[in-house]
Write a protein that holds these residues in place. Sequence first.
Motif, PDB file in Angstrom:
ATOM      1  N   MET A   1      28.376   8.691  29.861  1.00  0.00           N
ATOM      2  CA  MET A   1      29.346   9.230  28.882  1.00  0.00           C
ATOM      3  C   MET A   1      30.483   8.241  28.717  1.00  0.00           C
ATOM      4  O   MET A   1      31.257   7.995  29.627  1.00  0.00           O
ATOM      5  CB  MET A   1      29.885  10.579  29.382  1.00  0.00           C
ATOM      6  N   ASN A   2      30.568   7.639  27.559  1.00  0.00           N
ATOM      7  CA  ASN A   2      31.645   6.702  27.303  1.00  0.00           C
ATOM      8  C   ASN A   2      32.910   7.422  26.883  1.00  0.00           C
ATOM      9  O   ASN A   2      34.013   7.018  27.232  1.00  0.00           O
ATOM     10  CB  ASN A   2      31.202   5.702  26.223  1.00  0.00           C
ATOM     11  N   GLY A   3      32.776   8.509  26.126  1.00  0.00           N
ATOM     12  CA  GLY A   3      33.939   9.308  25.775  1.00  0.00           C
ATOM     13  C   GLY A   3      34.913   8.614  24.853  1.00  0.00           C
ATOM     14  O   GLY A   3      36.115   8.656  25.063  1.00  0.00           O
ATOM     15  N   ARG A  34      38.918  14.419  31.311  1.00  0.00           N
ATOM     16  CA  ARG A  34      38.069  15.404  32.001  1.00  0.00           C
ATOM     17  C   ARG A  34      36.602  14.977  31.968  1.00  0.00           C
ATOM     18  O   ARG A  34      35.888  15.060  32.967  1.00  0.00           O
ATOM     19  CB  ARG A  34      38.203  16.775  31.341  1.00  0.00           C
ATOM     20  N   GLN A  35      36.149  14.541  30.807  1.00  0.00           N
ATOM     21  CA  GLN A  35      34.751  14.122  30.664  1.00  0.00           C
ATOM     22  C   GLN A  35      34.427  12.954  31.589  1.00  0.00           C
ATOM     23  O   GLN A  35      33.369  12.931  32.235  1.00  0.00           O
ATOM     24  CB  GLN A  35      34.478  13.740  29.212  1.00  0.00           C
ATOM     25  N   GLN A  36      35.332  12.000  31.652  1.00  0.00           N
ATOM     26  CA  GLN A  36      35.096  10.834  32.511  1.00  0.00           C
ATOM     27  C   GLN A  36      35.069  11.232  33.986  1.00  0.00           C
ATOM     28  O   GLN A  36      34.227  10.757  34.757  1.00  0.00           O
ATOM     29  CB  GLN A  36      36.180   9.781  32.262  1.00  0.00           C
ATOM     30  N   TYR A  37      35.989  12.106  34.380  1.00  0.00           N
ATOM     31  CA  TYR A  37      36.030  12.557  35.768  1.00  0.00           C
ATOM     32  C   TYR A  37      34.730  13.271  36.138  1.00  0.00           C
ATOM     33  O   TYR A  37      34.136  13.007  37.199  1.00  0.00           O
ATOM     34  CB  TYR A  37      37.230  13.485  35.984  1.00  0.00           C
ATOM     35  N   ARG A  38      34.283  14.146  35.272  1.00  0.00           N
ATOM     36  CA  ARG A  38      33.068  14.915  35.572  1.00  0.00           C
ATOM     37  C   ARG A  38      31.840  14.018  35.603  1.00  0.00           C
ATOM     38  O   ARG A  38      30.930  14.225  36.419  1.00  0.00           O
ATOM     39  CB  ARG A  38      32.908  16.046  34.545  1.00  0.00           C
ATOM     40  N   ALA A  39      31.794  13.015  34.725  1.00  0.00           N
ATOM     41  CA  ALA A  39      30.660  12.091  34.725  1.00  0.00           C
ATOM     42  C   ALA A  39      30.599  11.298  36.029  1.00  0.00           C
ATOM     43  O   ALA A  39      29.517  11.110  36.600  1.00  0.00           O
ATOM     44  CB  ALA A  39      30.759  11.145  33.534  1.00  0.00           C
ATOM     45  N   LEU A  40      31.748  10.835  36.496  1.00  0.00           N
ATOM     46  CA  LEU A  40      31.755  10.073  37.745  1.00  0.00           C
ATOM     47  C   LEU A  40      31.475  10.972  38.938  1.00  0.00           C
ATOM     48  O   LEU A  40      30.787  10.569  39.880  1.00  0.00           O
ATOM     49  CB  LEU A  40      33.100   9.357  37.918  1.00  0.00           C
ATOM     50  N   GLN A  41      31.984  12.207  38.897  1.00  0.00           N
ATOM     51  CA  GLN A  41      31.700  13.142  39.985  1.00  0.00           C
ATOM     52  C   GLN A  41      30.207  13.456  40.047  1.00  0.00           C
ATOM     53  O   GLN A  41      29.627  13.553  41.135  1.00  0.00           O
ATOM     54  CB  GLN A  41      32.503  14.428  39.802  1.00  0.00           C
ATOM     55  N   ASP A  42      29.573  13.595  38.884  1.00  0.00           N
ATOM     56  CA  ASP A  42      28.126  13.822  38.859  1.00  0.00           C
ATOM     57  C   ASP A  42      27.367  12.615  39.405  1.00  0.00           C
ATOM     58  O   ASP A  42      26.330  12.762  40.059  1.00  0.00           O
ATOM     59  CB  ASP A  42      27.653  14.115  37.437  1.00  0.00           C
ATOM     60  N   ALA A  43      27.878  11.418  39.124  1.00  0.00           N
ATOM     61  CA  ALA A  43      27.209  10.195  39.585  1.00  0.00           C
ATOM     62  C   ALA A  43      27.408   9.953  41.074  1.00  0.00           C
ATOM     63  O   ALA A  43      26.575   9.301  41.722  1.00  0.00           O
ATOM     64  CB  ALA A  43      27.716   8.989  38.792  1.00  0.00           C
ATOM     65  N   LEU A  44      28.514  10.470  41.626  1.00  0.00           N
ATOM     66  CA  LEU A  44      28.830  10.335  43.057  1.00  0.00           C
ATOM     67  C   LEU A  44      29.156  11.725  43.609  1.00  0.00           C
ATOM     68  O   LEU A  44      30.306  12.032  43.907  1.00  0.00           O
ATOM     69  CB  LEU A  44      30.014   9.380  43.256  1.00  0.00           C
ATOM     70  N   VAL A 232      27.276  -2.843  29.594  1.00  0.00           N
ATOM     71  CA  VAL A 232      27.691  -2.103  30.786  1.00  0.00           C
ATOM     72  C   VAL A 232      26.731  -0.942  31.018  1.00  0.00           C
ATOM     73  O   VAL A 232      26.423  -0.178  30.097  1.00  0.00           O
ATOM     74  CB  VAL A 232      29.134  -1.582  30.634  1.00  0.00           C
ATOM     75  N   LEU A 233      26.283  -0.787  32.259  1.00  0.00           N
ATOM     76  CA  LEU A 233      25.331   0.268  32.592  1.00  0.00           C
ATOM     77  C   LEU A 233      25.976   1.644  32.492  1.00  0.00           C
ATOM     78  O   LEU A 233      27.158   1.808  32.827  1.00  0.00           O
ATOM     79  CB  LEU A 233      24.811   0.072  34.024  1.00  0.00           C
ATOM     80  N   PRO A 234      25.219   2.664  32.069  1.00  0.00           N
ATOM     81  CA  PRO A 234      25.714   4.040  32.182  1.00  0.00           C
ATOM     82  C   PRO A 234      26.071   4.341  33.629  1.00  0.00           C
ATOM     83  O   PRO A 234      25.420   3.850  34.560  1.00  0.00           O
ATOM     84  CB  PRO A 234      24.519   4.877  31.709  1.00  0.00           C
ATOM     85  N   ILE A 235      27.080   5.170  33.833  1.00  0.00           N
ATOM     86  CA  ILE A 235      27.644   5.334  35.166  1.00  0.00           C
ATOM     87  C   ILE A 235      26.636   5.893  36.173  1.00  0.00           C
ATOM     88  O   ILE A 235      26.651   5.510  37.350  1.00  0.00           O
ATOM     89  CB  ILE A 235      28.931   6.195  35.109  1.00  0.00           C
ATOM     90  N   SER A 236      25.751   6.779  35.757  1.00  0.00           N
ATOM     91  CA  SER A 236      24.778   7.336  36.694  1.00  0.00           C
ATOM     92  C   SER A 236      23.823   6.264  37.200  1.00  0.00           C
ATOM     93  O   SER A 236      23.501   6.211  38.398  1.00  0.00           O
ATOM     94  CB  SER A 236      24.004   8.473  36.043  1.00  0.00           C
ATOM     95  N   ILE A 237      23.384   5.396  36.293  1.00  0.00           N
ATOM     96  CA  ILE A 237      22.489   4.300  36.693  1.00  0.00           C
ATOM     97  C   ILE A 237      23.247   3.293  37.540  1.00  0.00           C
ATOM     98  O   ILE A 237      22.742   2.796  38.556  1.00  0.00           O
ATOM     99  CB  ILE A 237      21.883   3.633  35.449  1.00  0.00           C
ATOM    100  N   PHE A 238      24.481   2.982  37.135  1.00  0.00           N
ATOM    101  CA  PHE A 238      25.303   2.042  37.903  1.00  0.00           C
ATOM    102  C   PHE A 238      25.469   2.511  39.343  1.00  0.00           C
ATOM    103  O   PHE A 238      25.429   1.705  40.285  1.00  0.00           O
ATOM    104  CB  PHE A 238      26.673   1.899  37.231  1.00  0.00           C
ATOM    105  N   CYS A 239      25.659   3.807  39.540  1.00  0.00           N
ATOM    106  CA  CYS A 239      25.955   4.341  40.875  1.00  0.00           C
ATOM    107  C   CYS A 239      24.717   4.590  41.728  1.00  0.00           C
ATOM    108  O   CYS A 239      24.851   4.957  42.906  1.00  0.00           O
ATOM    109  CB  CYS A 239      26.749   5.640  40.743  1.00  0.00           C
ATOM    110  N   GLU A 240      23.529   4.381  41.182  1.00  0.00           N
ATOM    111  CA  GLU A 240      22.319   4.666  41.957  1.00  0.00           C
ATOM    112  C   GLU A 240      22.263   3.883  43.271  1.00  0.00           C
ATOM    113  O   GLU A 240      21.997   4.472  44.334  1.00  0.00           O
ATOM    114  CB  GLU A 240      21.073   4.398  41.116  1.00  0.00           C
ATOM    115  N   PRO A 241      22.519   2.566  43.289  1.00  0.00           N
ATOM    116  CA  PRO A 241      22.510   1.856  44.567  1.00  0.00           C
ATOM    117  C   PRO A 241      23.605   2.338  45.518  1.00  0.00           C
ATOM    118  O   PRO A 241      23.425   2.298  46.741  1.00  0.00           O
ATOM    119  CB  PRO A 241      22.737   0.391  44.180  1.00  0.00           C
ATOM    120  N   ILE A 242      24.722   2.799  44.964  1.00  0.00           N
ATOM    121  CA  ILE A 242      25.807   3.322  45.801  1.00  0.00           C
ATOM    122  C   ILE A 242      25.345   4.599  46.490  1.00  0.00           C
ATOM    123  O   ILE A 242      25.544   4.780  47.703  1.00  0.00           O
ATOM    124  CB  ILE A 242      27.071   3.576  44.962  1.00  0.00           C
TER     125      ILE A 242
END
Length: 388
Positions: A1-3, A34-44, A232-242
Amino acid sequence: MNGDVANSLDSNTIGSLVTQFGTPLMVLDCDVVRQQYRALQDALPNVELHYALKPLPHPAVVRTLLAEGAYFDLATNGEVDLVQSVGVPSERTIQTHPIKRDSDIQHALRYGCTVFVVDNVNELEKFIPYRDQVELLLRVSFPNADVLADLSKKFGCKPEQALELITHAFDLGIRIKGLSFHVGSQTRSGDKYAIAISRCNEIMQQVTDAGLPVLSTLDIGGGFPVQYTADVLPISIFCEPIRQALNVLPETVRVIAEPGRYLVAPSVTNIASVMGQAERNGQTWYYLDDGIYGSFSGLMFDEAKYETKSVKQSNEVYSSVLAGPTCDSIDVISDNIMLPKLNNGDLIVSTMMGAYCSCTATDFNFFKKADVIVMGEETVFDSNSISA
């Protein structure tokens, strides 16, 4: 989500805001935060997100994120004062500047913030008078050349120094509760985090093997990228190795992060108007009432990319120059942008301007900074009326 906040501002809304408040404006949309926070929380999903105030230290952002359940990463006395004024409980904060004055430590402690970051012996020994009140995180350096800003050049101890520093802290009666790192801003790959997490896990085991108190916290820092550019990778894909690296940690380790840019960069749109124009070397120069010394300061300090368009649309566009209002020749926003023929007073809109724009703007040449207008809270209002 780029938002991208521009999607929520149609021409009628832009015109209404300009009629009410004038230009230049920075329009902050809390719904995007809010959208950005929720996207990152979902990714991590198992990571506590501490908003790093530095890129956009605005009360509306703090209020919005507090309501979402966020924590906060503070680095200065001003940031302490801001979160305190908004009513953030002190136990939801950490003070992460690796280099502090004694007065900075005292200021945070008076607020009730008791978790601090150190990365060297000199800094560690500043906490001797407060050893019964504080818990520390040791910042470890993991240099990363493939980033916008490699923060490990300025802060952090070498991994091989960590055990010695933690042992010294134990001898001083100071509790080191965990480790922290920051791989740098706009990191291209989550693999950099995974490598650092793995190395920190090894350090934690070394500490346990040495008979020292178990380290219970790992702060993986910030640097999560936003889509200034399409690669730039979507945040969920970016966070997969994390996520994969975090799964190897002991279940008892509390993991926190310090997102800043990711949460706020897409949340702000700049609206500027054409002050005047001139023909120079086959291009039309449009002089705006905002520029490099104002909201576009990130073009100098941050190397960010903003999408800039004219509100006026036409099929006929021409190579143009956008310049700022000051008398300095470096105050040029874009020296080759395709625009329709504009009139004085026409509006230029730029998106992705929530991070390191308002906070680094100046009033050089006595051109005032853009007013920040907040949307997505209960009402739309001029933030200059907020006491922070």
